[in-house]
Design an enzyme around this catalytic site. Structure first.
Site, PDB file in Angstrom:
ATOM      1  N   SER A  21      25.378  10.941 -19.178  1.00 25.73           N
ATOM      2  CA  SER A  21      25.203   9.565 -19.649  1.00 25.73           C
ATOM      3  C   SER A  21      25.593   9.443 -21.127  1.00 25.73           C
ATOM      4  O   SER A  21      25.279  10.303 -21.941  1.00 25.73           O
ATOM      5  CB  SER A  21      23.736   9.160 -19.477  1.00 25.73           C
ATOM      6  N   ASN A  69      25.633  12.061 -32.906  1.00 29.75           N
ATOM      7  CA  ASN A  69      25.768  10.634 -32.640  1.00 29.75           C
ATOM      8  C   ASN A  69      24.441   9.931 -32.815  1.00 29.75           C
ATOM      9  O   ASN A  69      23.384  10.518 -32.593  1.00 29.75           O
ATOM     10  CB  ASN A  69      26.349  10.381 -31.242  1.00 29.75           C
ATOM     11  N   ALA A  70      24.548   8.693 -33.236  1.00 31.14           N
ATOM     12  CA  ALA A  70      23.383   7.797 -33.282  1.00 31.14           C
ATOM     13  C   ALA A  70      23.902   6.431 -32.854  1.00 31.14           C
ATOM     14  O   ALA A  70      24.018   5.511 -33.659  1.00 31.14           O
ATOM     15  CB  ALA A  70      22.781   7.759 -34.675  1.00 31.14           C
ATOM     16  N   GLY A  72      22.555   4.473 -30.466  1.00 29.59           N
ATOM     17  CA  GLY A  72      21.454   3.527 -30.318  1.00 29.59           C
ATOM     18  C   GLY A  72      21.494   2.776 -29.000  1.00 29.59           C
ATOM     19  O   GLY A  72      21.056   1.641 -28.903  1.00 29.59           O
ATOM     20  N   ASN A  99      21.226   5.513 -15.531  1.00 31.52           N
ATOM     21  CA  ASN A  99      20.376   6.086 -16.568  1.00 31.52           C
ATOM     22  C   ASN A  99      19.551   4.965 -17.187  1.00 31.52           C
ATOM     23  O   ASN A  99      20.090   3.952 -17.619  1.00 31.52           O
ATOM     24  CB  ASN A  99      21.258   6.780 -17.612  1.00 31.52           C
ATOM     25  N   CYS A 130      13.415   7.587 -26.159  1.00 32.43           N
ATOM     26  CA  CYS A 130      13.206   6.396 -26.974  1.00 32.43           C
ATOM     27  C   CYS A 130      11.843   6.436 -27.660  1.00 32.43           C
ATOM     28  O   CYS A 130      10.924   7.094 -27.200  1.00 32.43           O
ATOM     29  CB  CYS A 130      13.255   5.188 -26.065  1.00 32.43           C
ATOM     30  N   LYS A 166      15.281  13.015 -17.714  1.00 33.95           N
ATOM     31  CA  LYS A 166      16.116  13.731 -18.694  1.00 33.95           C
ATOM     32  C   LYS A 166      15.273  14.055 -19.912  1.00 33.95           C
ATOM     33  O   LYS A 166      14.791  13.159 -20.612  1.00 33.95           O
ATOM     34  CB  LYS A 166      17.316  12.873 -19.084  1.00 33.95           C
ATOM     35  N   ILE A 192      19.699  19.611 -21.226  1.00 27.44           N
ATOM     36  CA  ILE A 192      18.935  18.941 -22.274  1.00 27.44           C
ATOM     37  C   ILE A 192      19.657  17.688 -22.793  1.00 27.44           C
ATOM     38  O   ILE A 192      20.875  17.579 -22.667  1.00 27.44           O
ATOM     39  CB  ILE A 192      18.692  19.897 -23.478  1.00 27.44           C
ATOM     40  N   GLY A 267      29.392  16.490 -20.895  1.00 28.36           N
ATOM     41  CA  GLY A 267      29.186  15.400 -21.835  1.00 28.36           C
ATOM     42  C   GLY A 267      30.266  15.280 -22.892  1.00 28.36           C
ATOM     43  O   GLY A 267      31.356  14.740 -22.656  1.00 28.36           O
TER      44      GLY A 267
END
Lengths: 313, 264
Positions: A21, A69-70, A72, A99, A130, A166, A192, A267
């Site tokens: 995802s 990465n961020a 969001g 997801n 989150c 996950k 992970i 990924g």
């Protein structure tokens, strides 16, 4: 059953190679680069009940053997996915896993009800990374009690769909988190997610991500991921594991299966070349031939561990 | 290879035909041109390709995006400035080396009979193809802002085709005067289309000038990218309205009045 098909947690896949995802969009972005039906499955970009705009830029940063990465969880919301994207996917021929991203237990349940009712969705994967809004912002994924509650909420509303949870690697006891997911009814755990990290620019003296911290992914994290798959397998031999973390080659896929994974997700390598997942799905049997692996069932969890030491006086 | 093909893009294992610095060996911060034998099919000026050495790099895991400079269906040329790890790694490759390429990607520049081209440094790259393929190149003129020497950008190739005015940045103190010249060029464009490609501060100057005098201007952005195909959402740009949008798919060419470059 072919020699690469896998069957776990109520789901049969033609091969163990799925896309992770957040690294494969909604699948349609990659239709030019391969046939989605070649994949064991694809896990779509994280979905929330309502659209999310995500974080400010810069959102990504290249690091040694990987990236931060961020993003969001920028996404158009679950309804747009169901209306505009899912119908374009060959979900009868390859597993489409949704997801789920939410910040309260109730929202997770609502999402599960919407997605669980869809014929085209093969399984639900729960993102517990989150911040838990109703409990003051601590991450769901670091609290086994919350992992159990979210798993229960999703499983109870998901109909007959398998539920994968996950897990975050940013914990001291991954097996306890996996156990909590299983207690809550999860059919499998995916591990992970990214490892929290940071990069700085010494010239500007600023963090390289606008969000300051982000998630590390890519081949750099593969050893951590393998270790956690192994630990969960040892602690909970009956709980299926979907292995994720830095997979870039067919040999990597087999390493995760050897450590006990039922399937894997590819990924960051999808960014490194957009046909990477297709190449791995296609090349797996040849790699098995090369290594003398007859089928994946035989390989799974067959890691040869050193005999436990017997202490002597 | 099976392909559900929307527009036939795929990953090409290509070969470098020629790589050279302009008039010298390639050093730090130098510009080099690279000719690549790659059958990418049809492309349009303003579109880009993702390029990487074969395999999965350790120091540089990502491919790098480059505007297609010019070429045809079987061969493309790129103009690259060696400014970071990825571009320096590419600069060390030799003719004959394999190279992994995917594209063409993104949206191209609008083609109109008359246009003012504003190029900053290596941002001149997509204008080679634009000028060479343009149906009425006599309707084009260019303002080219660059650090000396201009020769390294192969600008003499364009000077033979359209009028090019050069402004040189010899020192940072020259920047305000260059910005002023760029603003004037936008103002003088009148109803003509303005197309700009260059570093982000350069694009911001063009954008503010275009908004001030209501010029029709397109900007080619150069945001950091991981995948180039719309999956990572790392290259997004804020839009004036709506959610952030992907530079790689909805761009890299945007109208000046549709994007907010605050975070770029």
């Amino acid at each position: 059953m072919s020699r690469v098909s896998v069957d776990f947690g109520g789901l049969q896949l033609k091969n163990p190679v799925l896309t992770a995802s957040g690294t494969f969009g909604f699948g349609v972005e990659f239709m030019d680069y391969g046939d989605l039906r070649e994949l064991g499955g694809l896990v779509a970009k994280g979905l929330s009940l309502r659209p999310r705009e995500g974080n400010p830029s810069p959102r990504i940063c290249e690091t040694a053997c990987g990236m931060l990465n961020a993003i969001g969880i920028q996404n158009p919301g679950v309804e747009v996915f169901l209306r505009d994207y899912l119908p374009r996917l060959p979900w009868r021929e390859t597993a489409v896993v949704a997801n789920l991203y939410a910040c309260t237990v109730e929202e997770f349940g609502e999402l599960a009800a919407l997605l669980g009712a869809e014929e085209g969705v093969a399984a639900l994967e729960v993102n517990v990374s989150c911040p838990n809004v109703s409990e003051g912002g601590a991450a769901f994924g670091q609290d086994p009690t919350m992992i159990r509650k979210v798993s229960e909420s999703v499983k109870s509303r998901a109909g007959d769909k398998p539920v994968w949870v996950k897990l975050s690697p940013n914990v001291s006891d991954i097996a306890a988190c996996a156990g909590a997911a299983a207690e809550g009814g999860a059919d499998a755990v995916s591990l992970i997610n990214t490892i929290t990290g940071m990069a700085v620019d010494v010239r500007t003296r600023r963090p390289r991500l606008a969000n300051v911290v982000g998630g590390l992914s890519g081949p750099a994290i593969k050893p951590v991921a393998l270790r956690m798959v192994h630990q969960v397998r040892q602690a909970l031999p009956d709980l299926p594991v979907v292995g994720i973390g830095g997979i870039a080659t067919c040999e990597d896929v087999l390493e995760f299966i050897l450590a006990g994974a039922s399937a894997v997700q590819v990924g960051t390598v999808n960014f490194m070349r957009p046909d990477a997942s297709f190449l791995l799905a296609r090349g797996l049997e040849e790699e098995m031939d090369r290594l003398g692996v007859s089928n994946l069932e035989e390989l799974r969890g067959s890691l040869r561990l050193p005999a436990p030491k017997i202490s002597r006086r | 290879m099976p392909n559900t093909g929307l527009s036939g893009q795929r990953v090409v294992d290509a070969r470098i035909l020629e790589i050279r610095g302009v008039g010298q060996s390639i050093g730090p911060d130098d510009v080099f041109s690279m000719r690549i034998q790659a059958d990418l099919g049809e492309w349009a000026p303003g579109q880009f390709v993702m390029v990487r050495p074969p395999g999965f790099g350790l120091e540089t895991p990502w491919a790098r995006p480059f505007s297609i400079c010019d070429g045809d269906a079987s061969e493309i040329r790129l103009l690259v400035q060696a400014v970071g790890r990825g571009t320096r790694e590419l600069s060390r490759l030799q003719a004959g080396a394999r190279i992994t390429v995917w594209g063409p990607l993104g949206r191209s520049f609008q083609v109109e009979d008359e246009a003012v081209l504003l190029a900053g440094g290596v941002g001149v790259a997509p204008f080679f193809g634009y000028v060479k393929r343009h149906p009425t190149p006599s309707g084009l003129r260019m303002l080219f802002a660059h650090r000396p020497p201009g020769e390294r950008y192969l600008i003499d190739e364009l000077e033979g085709l359209i009028p090019v005015e050069r402004v040189e940045e010899r020192a940072p103190s020259d920047i305000p005067a260059i910005a002023e010249r760029v603003r004037r060029a936008v103002a003088e464009a009148g109803v003509r289309l303005v197309l700009a490609c260059g570093p982000t501060p350069f694009l911001k100057t063009v954008q503010s000038a275009a908004l001030a005098c209501k010029a029709r201007a397109q900007l080619s952005l150069e945001n950091r990218m991981a995948c180039g195909v719309g999956a990572c959402l790392g290259c997004v740009v804020r839009k004036v309205s709506g959610p952030p949008t992907r530079t790689c798919v909805e761009g890299p060419v945007f109208w000046a009045d549709e994007v907010d470059l605050e975070e770029s």
